[in-house]
Scaffold this motif. Structure first.
Motif, PDB file in Angstrom:
ATOM      1  N   SER A 151     -41.722  -2.012   5.278  1.00  8.45           N
ATOM      2  CA  SER A 151     -40.746  -2.775   4.507  1.00  8.45           C
ATOM      3  C   SER A 151     -41.324  -2.958   3.101  1.00  8.45           C
ATOM      4  O   SER A 151     -42.521  -2.762   2.880  1.00  8.45           O
ATOM      5  CB  SER A 151     -40.501  -4.146   5.151  1.00  8.45           C
ATOM      6  N   ASP A 200     -33.449  -1.342   8.343  1.00  8.37           N
ATOM      7  CA  ASP A 200     -34.204  -1.507   9.578  1.00  8.37           C
ATOM      8  C   ASP A 200     -33.214  -1.736  10.711  1.00  8.37           C
ATOM      9  O   ASP A 200     -32.373  -2.633  10.633  1.00  8.37           O
ATOM     10  CB  ASP A 200     -35.152  -2.695   9.444  1.00  8.37           C
ATOM     11  N   ARG A 217     -33.803  -6.173   6.454  1.00  8.76           N
ATOM     12  CA  ARG A 217     -34.998  -5.492   5.946  1.00  8.76           C
ATOM     13  C   ARG A 217     -34.687  -4.045   5.578  1.00  8.76           C
ATOM     14  O   ARG A 217     -33.902  -3.392   6.223  1.00  8.76           O
ATOM     15  CB  ARG A 217     -36.101  -5.470   7.007  1.00  8.76           C
ATOM     16  N   ILE A 248     -36.568  -0.390   5.099  1.00  9.99           N
ATOM     17  CA  ILE A 248     -37.779   0.360   5.406  1.00  9.99           C
ATOM     18  C   ILE A 248     -37.904   1.501   4.408  1.00  9.99           C
ATOM     19  O   ILE A 248     -36.947   2.232   4.152  1.00  9.99           O
ATOM     20  CB  ILE A 248     -37.750   0.916   6.853  1.00  9.99           C
TER      21      ILE A 248
END
Length: 169
Positions: free
Chosen positions: A71, A104, A110, A112
């Motif tokens: 992240s 994510d 989130r 990635i």
């Protein structure tokens, strides 16, 4: 150049001075590495120049190459920058086609970040060439010495973090 060792250390301050000198040499050497021009390294350098990316973009790319996808906040922690600065660098790397960002699956809040597949075949070999001296040096150390060396670097990292956290320099 042979490694220098001494039986008796003069003082922690002398050791600190020696450490700074050695670390400076290591960092300069790793920046210059690989010593000979290699096709993958040259290709990566040319792609950086073409995309108008600079040295500041190297750290996130190296961290992703070594540690794998992360992240933005995890990547920021790996490279010692703020999440905002890291996000800016990731955006620039993404626009240049060096990294890709994806949501994510486990936590849609989130993002990635990973090395883009189109450039991965250039990044990984170049990274391997650049870090080869570090790998060889660690391989030369007996396991116990390597353990102590890494512990020492972790302690140094903790102390630097404490200094930054207290606003000291």
């Amino acid at each position: 150049m042979a490694a220098r060792t001494t039986k008796k250390r003069e003082s922690p301050m002398k050791d600190a001075t020696d450490l700074l000198t050695l670390l400076s040499g290591v960092l300069i050497g790793l920046k210059k590495s690989p010593p000979k021009s290699s096709p993958k390294h040259d290709e990566l350098r040319d792609a950086f120049e073409k995309s108008e990316l600079g040295e500041r973009h190297v750290a996130p790319l190296v961290a992703l190459g070594i540690g794998g996808p992360a992240s933005v906040s995890e990547l920021a922690e790996r490279i010692g920058l703020t999440p905002a600065t890291t996000s800016l660098l990731v955006g620039e790397l993404s626009r240049a086609g060096f990294v890709q960002r994806r949501e994510d699956e486990a936590d849609r809040r989130r993002t990635i970040v990973s090395i883009d597949e189109s450039i991965e075949e250039v990044v990984r070999p170049s990274l391997g060439e650049t870090l080869a001296p570090l790998d060889r040096a660690l391989a030369r150390m007996p396991a116990a010495q390597r353990h102590h060396f890494m512990d020492g670097l972790r302690i140094l990292n903790e102390e630097i973090g404490r200094s930054e956290g207290n606003g000291s320099s």
